[in-house]
Design a protein around this motif. Sequence first.
Motif, mmCIF file in Angstrom:
data_model
loop_
_atom_site.group_PDB
_atom_site.id
_atom_site.type_symbol
_atom_site.label_atom_id
_atom_site.label_comp_id
_atom_site.label_asym_id
_atom_site.label_seq_id
_atom_site.Cartn_x
_atom_site.Cartn_y
_atom_site.Cartn_z
ATOM 1 N N ASP A 84 -21.852 2.211 -0.844
ATOM 2 C CA ASP A 84 -21.575 1.546 -1.955
ATOM 3 C C ASP A 84 -20.923 2.670 -3.124
ATOM 4 O OD1 ASP A 84 -22.604 -0.613 -0.654
ATOM 5 O OD2 ASP A 84 -24.377 -0.625 -1.778
ATOM 6 N N GLN A 85 -21.616 3.893 -3.003
ATOM 7 C CA GLN A 85 -21.236 4.697 -3.931
ATOM 8 C C GLN A 85 -19.769 5.006 -3.836
ATOM 9 O OE1 GLN A 85 -23.755 8.233 -3.791
ATOM 10 N NE2 GLN A 85 -23.191 8.757 -5.706
ATOM 11 N N ALA A 86 -19.490 5.305 -2.509
ATOM 12 C CA ALA A 86 -18.073 5.652 -2.316
ATOM 13 C C ALA A 86 -17.124 4.460 -2.757
ATOM 14 C CB ALA A 86 -17.896 5.880 -0.627
ATOM 15 N N VAL A 87 -17.594 3.261 -2.431
ATOM 16 C CA VAL A 87 -16.740 1.884 -2.899
ATOM 17 C C VAL A 87 -16.776 2.191 -4.425
ATOM 18 C CG1 VAL A 87 -16.518 -0.424 -2.834
ATOM 19 C CG2 VAL A 87 -17.282 0.557 -0.651
ATOM 20 N N SER A 88 -17.594 2.344 -4.974
ATOM 21 C CA SER A 88 -17.582 2.224 -6.542
ATOM 22 C C SER A 88 -16.863 3.289 -7.121
ATOM 23 C CB SER A 88 -19.067 2.476 -7.314
ATOM 24 O OG SER A 88 -19.892 1.560 -6.948
ATOM 25 N N ALA A 89 -16.657 4.379 -6.195
ATOM 26 C CA ALA A 89 -15.892 5.610 -6.630
ATOM 27 C C ALA A 89 -14.277 5.393 -6.328
ATOM 28 C CB ALA A 89 -16.169 6.808 -6.287
ATOM 29 N N GLY A 90 -14.265 4.110 -5.840
ATOM 30 C CA GLY A 90 -12.664 3.985 -5.228
ATOM 31 C C GLY A 90 -12.125 4.812 -4.144
ATOM 32 N N ARG A 91 -13.173 5.544 -3.452
ATOM 33 C CA ARG A 91 -12.608 6.285 -2.120
ATOM 34 C C ARG A 91 -12.981 5.616 -0.854
ATOM 35 N NH1 ARG A 91 -10.207 10.741 -3.952
ATOM 36 N NH2 ARG A 91 -11.087 11.440 -5.976
ATOM 37 N N LEU A 92 -13.635 4.389 -0.849
ATOM 38 C CA LEU A 92 -13.777 3.854 0.374
ATOM 39 C C LEU A 92 -13.353 2.006 0.074
ATOM 40 C CD1 LEU A 92 -15.031 3.702 3.215
ATOM 41 C CD2 LEU A 92 -17.270 2.989 2.345
ATOM 42 N N THR A 93 -12.379 1.757 0.895
ATOM 43 C CA THR A 93 -11.833 0.454 0.703
ATOM 44 C C THR A 93 -11.338 -0.197 1.997
ATOM 45 O OG1 THR A 93 -10.181 -0.851 -0.501
ATOM 46 C CG2 THR A 93 -9.494 1.328 0.216
ATOM 47 N N THR A 94 -11.475 -1.347 2.013
ATOM 48 C CA THR A 94 -10.862 -2.157 3.123
ATOM 49 C C THR A 94 -9.427 -2.450 2.723
ATOM 50 O OG1 THR A 94 -11.397 -4.289 1.864
ATOM 51 C CG2 THR A 94 -12.935 -3.552 3.743
ATOM 52 N N LEU A 95 -8.441 -2.864 3.580
ATOM 53 C CA LEU A 95 -6.940 -2.927 3.312
ATOM 54 C C LEU A 95 -6.679 -4.420 3.776
ATOM 55 C CD1 LEU A 95 -4.433 -1.889 2.102
ATOM 56 C CD2 LEU A 95 -4.185 -0.668 4.111
ATOM 57 N N ALA B 157 -4.552 -3.248 -1.798
ATOM 58 C CA ALA B 157 -3.209 -2.344 -1.268
ATOM 59 C C ALA B 157 -2.866 -1.735 -2.580
ATOM 60 C CB ALA B 157 -2.205 -3.401 -0.797
ATOM 61 N N VAL B 158 -2.913 -2.521 -3.657
ATOM 62 C CA VAL B 158 -2.724 -1.761 -5.154
ATOM 63 C C VAL B 158 -3.557 -0.609 -5.165
ATOM 64 C CG1 VAL B 158 -2.708 -2.271 -7.627
ATOM 65 C CG2 VAL B 158 -1.385 -3.829 -6.029
ATOM 66 N N ARG B 159 -4.906 -0.779 -5.051
ATOM 67 C CA ARG B 159 -5.778 0.193 -5.147
ATOM 68 C C ARG B 159 -5.622 1.460 -4.308
ATOM 69 N NH1 ARG B 159 -9.854 -3.335 -5.544
ATOM 70 N NH2 ARG B 159 -10.194 -3.178 -3.186
ATOM 71 N N VAL B 160 -5.025 1.222 -3.051
ATOM 72 C CA VAL B 160 -4.711 2.475 -2.125
ATOM 73 C C VAL B 160 -3.462 2.993 -2.630
ATOM 74 C CG1 VAL B 160 -3.898 2.669 0.283
ATOM 75 C CG2 VAL B 160 -5.706 1.435 -0.004
ATOM 76 N N ARG B 161 -2.507 2.262 -3.231
ATOM 77 C CA ARG B 161 -1.318 2.630 -3.575
ATOM 78 C C ARG B 161 -1.349 3.513 -4.848
ATOM 79 N NH1 ARG B 161 2.377 -1.156 -6.906
ATOM 80 N NH2 ARG B 161 0.599 -0.909 -8.469
ATOM 81 N N ASP B 162 -2.228 3.112 -5.730
ATOM 82 C CA ASP B 162 -2.500 4.130 -7.002
ATOM 83 C C ASP B 162 -3.139 5.267 -6.650
ATOM 84 O OD1 ASP B 162 -1.092 1.892 -8.076
ATOM 85 O OD2 ASP B 162 -2.948 1.015 -9.140
ATOM 86 N N LEU C 179 1.087 5.672 7.072
ATOM 87 C CA LEU C 179 0.878 6.633 6.055
ATOM 88 C C LEU C 179 1.089 8.161 6.547
ATOM 89 C CD1 LEU C 179 -2.732 5.373 4.761
ATOM 90 C CD2 LEU C 179 -0.507 5.168 3.777
ATOM 91 N N THR C 180 1.239 8.370 7.834
ATOM 92 C CA THR C 180 1.666 9.477 8.331
ATOM 93 C C THR C 180 3.092 9.743 7.893
ATOM 94 O OG1 THR C 180 0.118 9.396 10.288
ATOM 95 C CG2 THR C 180 2.035 10.816 10.679
ATOM 96 N N ASP C 181 3.972 8.693 8.419
ATOM 97 C CA ASP C 181 5.356 8.590 7.947
ATOM 98 C C ASP C 181 5.461 9.032 6.559
ATOM 99 O OD1 ASP C 181 6.000 8.057 10.534
ATOM 100 O OD2 ASP C 181 6.630 6.147 10.250
ATOM 101 N N ALA C 182 4.664 8.285 5.491
ATOM 102 C CA ALA C 182 4.803 8.512 4.219
ATOM 103 C C ALA C 182 4.387 10.220 3.761
ATOM 104 C CB ALA C 182 3.962 7.614 3.454
ATOM 105 N N ALA D 225 0.838 -1.316 0.052
ATOM 106 C CA ALA D 225 -0.047 0.209 0.044
ATOM 107 C C ALA D 225 0.717 1.413 0.156
ATOM 108 C CB ALA D 225 -0.928 0.218 1.177
ATOM 109 N N ILE D 226 2.079 1.361 0.667
ATOM 110 C CA ILE D 226 2.980 2.264 0.619
ATOM 111 C C ILE D 226 3.704 2.323 -0.352
ATOM 112 C CG2 ILE D 226 2.568 2.694 3.058
ATOM 113 C CD1 ILE D 226 5.272 1.449 3.378
#
Length: 390
Positions: free
Chosen positions: A115-126, A132-137, A163-166, A50-51
């Motif tokens: 569901d809308q937030a998930v479809s937009a790629g702005r809400l995800t599990t990790l 992790a690839v989605r979060v990284r991108d 993510l704070t360190d990044a 993810a990082i």
Amino acid sequence: MSTPSIAIIGAGAAGTAAARTLKAAGLDIDLYTRCGERPYNRTLVNKGIAIGLLEPAQAALPDTGATLRSETVRGLDPRARRLRLESGDTHAYDALLIATGSRARTLDEEVIGRDQAVSAGRLTTLHSAADAVRVRDLLATTKPARVLILGGGLVASETASLLTDAGHDVALITRAAIPGANAIGAHVARRLRDLHRPQHAAYLERTVSSIRTLTDRISITLNDGSRVEGDLAIIAHGTLPAAPAPWTGPDGIPVDSRLRSMHAPRQRIYAAGGVAVHHYPGHGSYRIDHWDDSVAQGIHAANALLHDLGMADDPGLYLPNSLFSARIHSHTLTGVGHPALSTSTRLVSTDPLLTAHYLEDIPVALTGIDAASLVRDRTPLLHQQAPTGS
Ligand SMILES: Cc1cc2nc3c(=O)[nH]c(=O)nc-3n(C[C@H](O)[C@H](O)[C@H](O)COP(=O)(O)OP(=O)(O)OC[C@H]3O[C@@H](n4cnc5c(N)ncnc54)[C@H](O)[C@@H]3O)c2cc1C
């Protein structure tokens, strides 16, 4: 009897450890992983992929020598001793180990706009390499990104720190006043909360009521009416067991003290790792979702299987005494055993912070911050006086 055919469903911590143990005993193993997936180390999902530190291929687990079958197992028939595969084929086995791990809890479906937030790629599990690839991108397109972490357990805390360190702008949103208290005990959880405080915002004792997805961000309304905006929200609400049919419900696979499935007694079915639900003598049921403990369970279940085939001694009772750790804001949390089993916690040392967790008068776990050597020294004391049983 000809060489028994052994199938293992799941090629993570527990499955690969079991496969190595059974291969070493000279058995042939079919090791199943989900369709299209190479076995990988899930602990590197947040710490590596993810990082952007590791590509998914770099998180791969070493070969076990088993025959790897990259095909999702849809279900099994315990009496017929057959697996039902994604392709529609079936696979016969003599003995089976279920090591399918867990799945991430998601947000309740009552949360408006989920569901809308998930479809937009702005809400995800990790939870997976794909997450992790989605979060990284997404993080690569926005720096610093505003990341909202929903949850306060170890994965949530560690991800907030990473993510704070990044260089990202992180906020934690947790239902609990002392996040993680159930998993690691109140003393250590309180210290952890104090480590987060200077680093980023924390909305404690809040839950998500609704989410609005805008073109370039999401806006989350909390249960107290306040609003928080972010580029991305990561759900870190823990896990549920992920068993194949007919046991797909939230209850996982209850096992006996040797990790034999209690759903199908005497059917040579075993379960280990995040999918297995244990019973601590004199306590109740519990489940552990840590890497080293899943490895230990995989080895234990494999040894029980070998014992039942007349190829090894009885491995005895499985008891949780593996280490786990997390690096959080430049400090190391170390634990051993399963603190959630305890009925009381005693402070062993304040500097470094070390606590011991007791089930009545049996020590069942230790947790501390920057206290790894103290934890290791005291690990042999765990489970002393624990009842023996079958
Ligand atoms: C982001 C993150 C960070 C973590 N960090 C840590 C950490 O630092 N330390 C720690 O101790 N723990 C950590 N954990 C927890 C740890 O990864 C798990 O406890 C451990 O992986 C559980 O091992 P397992 O073998 O039960 O399941 P997994 O390792 O998840 O393996 C499950 C396997 O089952 C397969 N599978 C599932 N269903 C099927 C099916 N139907 N058919 C075929 N194959 C199937 C999967 O493909 C996979 O191969 C972390 C977890 C996450 C999500």
